[in-house]
Enzyme design. Structure first.
Site, short mmCIF file in Angstrom:
data_model
loop_
_atom_site.label_atom_id
_atom_site.label_comp_id
_atom_site.label_asym_id
_atom_site.label_seq_id
_atom_site.Cartn_x
_atom_site.Cartn_y
_atom_site.Cartn_z
N TYR A 1 25.20 19.88 81.89
CA TYR A 1 26.65 20.04 82.05
C TYR A 1 27.39 18.93 81.33
O TYR A 1 28.49 19.12 80.83
CB TYR A 1 27.02 20.06 83.54
CG TYR A 1 28.47 20.42 83.75
CD1 TYR A 1 28.89 21.75 83.65
CD2 TYR A 1 29.43 19.44 84.01
CE1 TYR A 1 30.21 22.09 83.81
CE2 TYR A 1 30.76 19.78 84.18
CZ TYR A 1 31.16 21.10 84.07
OH TYR A 1 32.47 21.45 84.23
N PHE B 1 49.32 30.76 59.79
CA PHE B 1 48.24 31.61 60.25
C PHE B 1 48.60 32.07 61.66
O PHE B 1 49.21 31.33 62.42
CB PHE B 1 46.87 30.93 60.21
CG PHE B 1 45.80 31.91 60.63
CD1 PHE B 1 45.44 32.96 59.81
CD2 PHE B 1 45.23 31.83 61.89
CE1 PHE B 1 44.53 33.92 60.22
CE2 PHE B 1 44.31 32.80 62.31
CZ PHE B 1 43.96 33.84 61.48
N THR B 2 48.17 33.29 62.02
CA THR B 2 48.62 33.94 63.26
C THR B 2 48.44 33.05 64.50
O THR B 2 49.42 32.73 65.19
CB THR B 2 47.85 35.26 63.46
OG1 THR B 2 46.45 34.99 63.35
CG2 THR B 2 48.24 36.27 62.38
N ASP C 1 43.85 22.38 58.72
CA ASP C 1 43.11 23.50 59.28
C ASP C 1 41.87 23.63 58.40
O ASP C 1 41.94 24.10 57.26
CB ASP C 1 43.97 24.77 59.25
CG ASP C 1 43.21 25.96 59.82
OD1 ASP C 1 41.96 25.91 59.86
OD2 ASP C 1 43.85 26.95 60.20
N LYS D 1 33.74 30.31 60.72
CA LYS D 1 33.85 30.61 59.28
C LYS D 1 32.89 29.68 58.53
O LYS D 1 31.70 29.92 58.49
CB LYS D 1 35.29 30.44 58.80
CG LYS D 1 36.22 31.59 59.23
CD LYS D 1 36.71 31.42 60.63
CE LYS D 1 37.86 32.30 61.01
NZ LYS D 1 38.24 32.15 62.41
N ARG E 1 46.89 42.66 56.78
CA ARG E 1 47.48 41.31 56.80
C ARG E 1 48.85 41.44 56.17
O ARG E 1 49.07 41.12 55.01
CB ARG E 1 46.61 40.31 56.03
CG ARG E 1 45.27 40.02 56.67
CD ARG E 1 45.22 38.96 57.74
NE ARG E 1 45.58 39.35 59.09
CZ ARG E 1 45.18 38.71 60.18
NH1 ARG E 1 44.39 37.67 60.11
NH2 ARG E 1 45.58 39.08 61.37
N PHE F 1 48.80 42.56 66.31
CA PHE F 1 47.87 43.29 65.44
C PHE F 1 46.53 43.57 66.11
O PHE F 1 45.85 44.53 65.77
CB PHE F 1 47.65 42.51 64.13
CG PHE F 1 47.20 41.09 64.34
CD1 PHE F 1 48.12 40.09 64.58
CD2 PHE F 1 45.86 40.76 64.34
CE1 PHE F 1 47.71 38.78 64.80
CE2 PHE F 1 45.44 39.46 64.54
CZ PHE F 1 46.37 38.47 64.79
O1 PLI Z 1 39.29 32.69 65.38
P1 PLI Z 1 39.32 31.24 65.74
O2 PLI Z 1 40.03 31.01 67.01
O3 PLI Z 1 37.95 30.61 65.75
O4 PLI Z 1 40.08 30.47 64.56
C1 PLI Z 1 41.45 30.64 64.35
C2 PLI Z 1 41.79 30.46 62.90
C3 PLI Z 1 42.43 29.33 62.50
N1 PLI Z 1 42.77 29.13 61.19
C4 PLI Z 1 42.47 30.03 60.24
C5 PLI Z 1 42.86 29.75 58.83
C6 PLI Z 1 41.80 31.19 60.58
O5 PLI Z 1 41.49 32.05 59.60
C7 PLI Z 1 41.45 31.44 61.95
C8 PLI Z 1 40.85 32.65 62.36
N2 PLI Z 1 40.74 33.65 61.51
C9 PLI Z 1 40.31 34.89 61.75
C10 PLI Z 1 39.87 35.36 63.10
C11 PLI Z 1 40.27 35.80 60.63
O6 PLI Z 1 39.84 36.94 60.77
O7 PLI Z 1 40.69 35.36 59.54
#
Ligand code: PLI
Length: 459
Positions: free
Chosen positions: A74, A126-127, A217, A260, A384, A450
């Site tokens: 933990y 970004f969203t 980011d 990513k 998008r 979306f």
């Molecule tokens: O999906 P998260 O919560 O691990 O990360 C959010 C996020 C932050 N910044 C950027 C540039 C992104 O592209 C991003 C998440 N992107 C998604 C889910 C996408 O499909 O592009």
């Protein structure tokens, strides 16, 4: 070894996952069930899944082996110590706060830094990033260069910050109302476009003059580093790791979605250099994510992420990734399909305005194009455009200049043959473009609409 124009896979396949081959009839039923929203399709409906490159990566044997070394204590997990040491060594930040994914880090960063009435400038929104900034009372200001909003502009660093726009915002609202500048590397919604090292340096210098912090980011930072190596004079002989380290000397911290460029299926972190901010972040991570030594990840997740970050520094890995995306982009450009240029790091973006010039933006041309591509081929992509952009405080749609469909390539998952299928399917949709009409909402959620909105075709 460089026999091909497009670099061949620098890996071989050890395990396979069958994918669904469907009929047109099945796809028609599926898209209706999904309310014409590709997010609401299920895996069993999808042949080639280009919805996102987020969490859809294939891990290496080394990462899978790391899962077996999960230390699920933990508190004080040795996998966290490995993750922390890896981020310190490869990114160069002092403090690491683990989170379940990128938006977990965005939540904490926004809460510890933003006061109501503040402004957060960024190189395009970004969203989830903007949602957290706004939930904490900030107004987002777009300070990306104008070229980023023009799908035809071939600027090599379309993610760059416009320093005049940044200076103008500082002059307008005052530096004390700007808690930090958010610089995304690369810029997702501009088409996966990179920021040059010279620009990162210049932004940091301007910010320092006014005592404003710079938070990157870092989500696709390895793609950004590879573009710098390929395009920015003076960096051609540097390693990806050297470039990444230099990039982060121009930041005070970063949020990272490990899903990513961390090459994992879940995980993320907030990294910081300032001790006081780190203390604030750890006091919030226990509220939202978990102990500061796991932050919503299991021990095994952290081990896979630490190993993924190290693998992502390999030039062959990232050069092949960029080559795959370029390959699909070149096929579409050769066929005269309107796409965002230059081809970006994680995806090829179709320009739905040019694809369907007869559909007004508030009848959602990109949403419809994603649905048509699915109907045609079982290929899943993502809108998008106006749907992703959401509504402003007075309830009006934001009308983004870019109305796009994203064909996002997961890391190490598909082959060039899959991309050939995608290209053929897009060409078929282009042939039939004149018969297609728009969509209207039947259900619209209030935030990040979306993901779960539902639509019906306009007859
Ligand atoms: O999906 P998260 O919560 O691990 O990360 C959010 C996020 C932050 N910044 C950027 C540039 C992104 O592209 C991003 C998440 N992107 C998604 C889910 C996408 O499909 O592009």
């Amino acid at each position: 070894m460089d026999y091909n124009k497009y670099m061949a896979e620098p890996y071989k396949i050890k395990m396979v996952e069958p994918i669904a081959v469907t009929t047109r009839e099945q796809r028609e039923a599926a898209i209706r069930r999904a309310g014409w929203n590709t997010f609401l399709l299920t895996t069993d409906d999808v042949y080639i899944d280009l919805l996102t490159d987020s969490g859809t990566n294939a891990m290496s044997d080394n990462q899978w082996a790391g899962l077996m070394l999960g230390d699920e204590a933990y508190s004080g997990s040795r996998n966290f110590r490995n993750l922390e040491a890896t981020v310190r060594e490869l990114y160069g930040f002092k403090y690491v706060v683990p989170t379940h994914q990128g938006r977990g880090a965005e939540n904490i960063l926004s809460q510890i830094m933003i006061k109501p009435g503040d402004y957060v400038p960024g190189n395009m929104y970004f969203t989830t990033t903007r949602a957290h900034q706004e939930l904490n009372g900030a107004t987002f200001r777009d300070i990306i260069i104008d070229e980023a909003h023009d799908p035809e502009s071939e600027h090599p660093f379309k993610g760059n910050v416009d320093l005049d726009k940044l200076q103008a915002l500082i002059d307008e609202v005052g530096a004390e109302r700007i808690p930090y500048i958010c610089v995304a590397v690369t810029v997702n919604l501009a088409g996966g476009q990179p920021v040059s090292m010279a620009n990162l340096k210049a932004v940091y210098e301007l910010a320092q003059k006014y005592n404003i912090k710079v938070m990157m980011d870092a989500t696709r930072c390895v793609e950004n580093a590879c573009f710098i190596k390929h395009r920015e004079p003076g960096y051609e002989n540097k390693t990806i790791q050297e470039i990444i380290r230099e990039m982060y000397t121009y930041a005070d911290g970063c949020t990272m979605s490990g899903k990513k460029d961390g090459i994992v299926n879940i995980g993320g972190f907030l990294a910081l250099n300032d001790e006081e901010l780190y203390q604030k972040a750890t006091s919030l991570v226990v509220v939202y994510e978990g102990m500061p030594s796991y932050g919503g990840m299991t021990g095994r997740d952290m081990e896979a992420l630490a190993r993924g970050i190290r693998e992502s520094m390999d030039y062959n890995f990232i050069a092949h990734r960029l080559a795959q995306v370029q390959y699909l982009g070149d096929k579409l450009i050769e066929a005269g399909i309107p796409v965002v240029k230059p081809i970006g790091g994680h995806a090829v973006f179709l320009d739905a305005r040019q694809f369907y010039p007869h559909i007004p933006q508030d009848e959602f041309p990109a949403q419809m194009l994603a649905a048509q591509l699915y109907l045609e081929s079982g290929v899943r992509s993502m809108e998008r455009g106006i749907i992703s952009a959401g509504r402003d405080k007075s309830g009006n749609h934001y009308y983004p200049k870019l109305e796009l469909v994203r064909l996002t390539i997961p890391r190490r998952v598909y082959t060039y043959a899959h991309l050939d299928v995608v290209a053929e399917a897009v060409k078929e949709c282009y042939k039939n473009r004149n018969n297609v009409k728009g969509l209207r909402f039947v259900y619209e959620p209030p935030v990040l609409r979306f993901f779960t909105a539902r639509f019906e075709p306009i007859e």
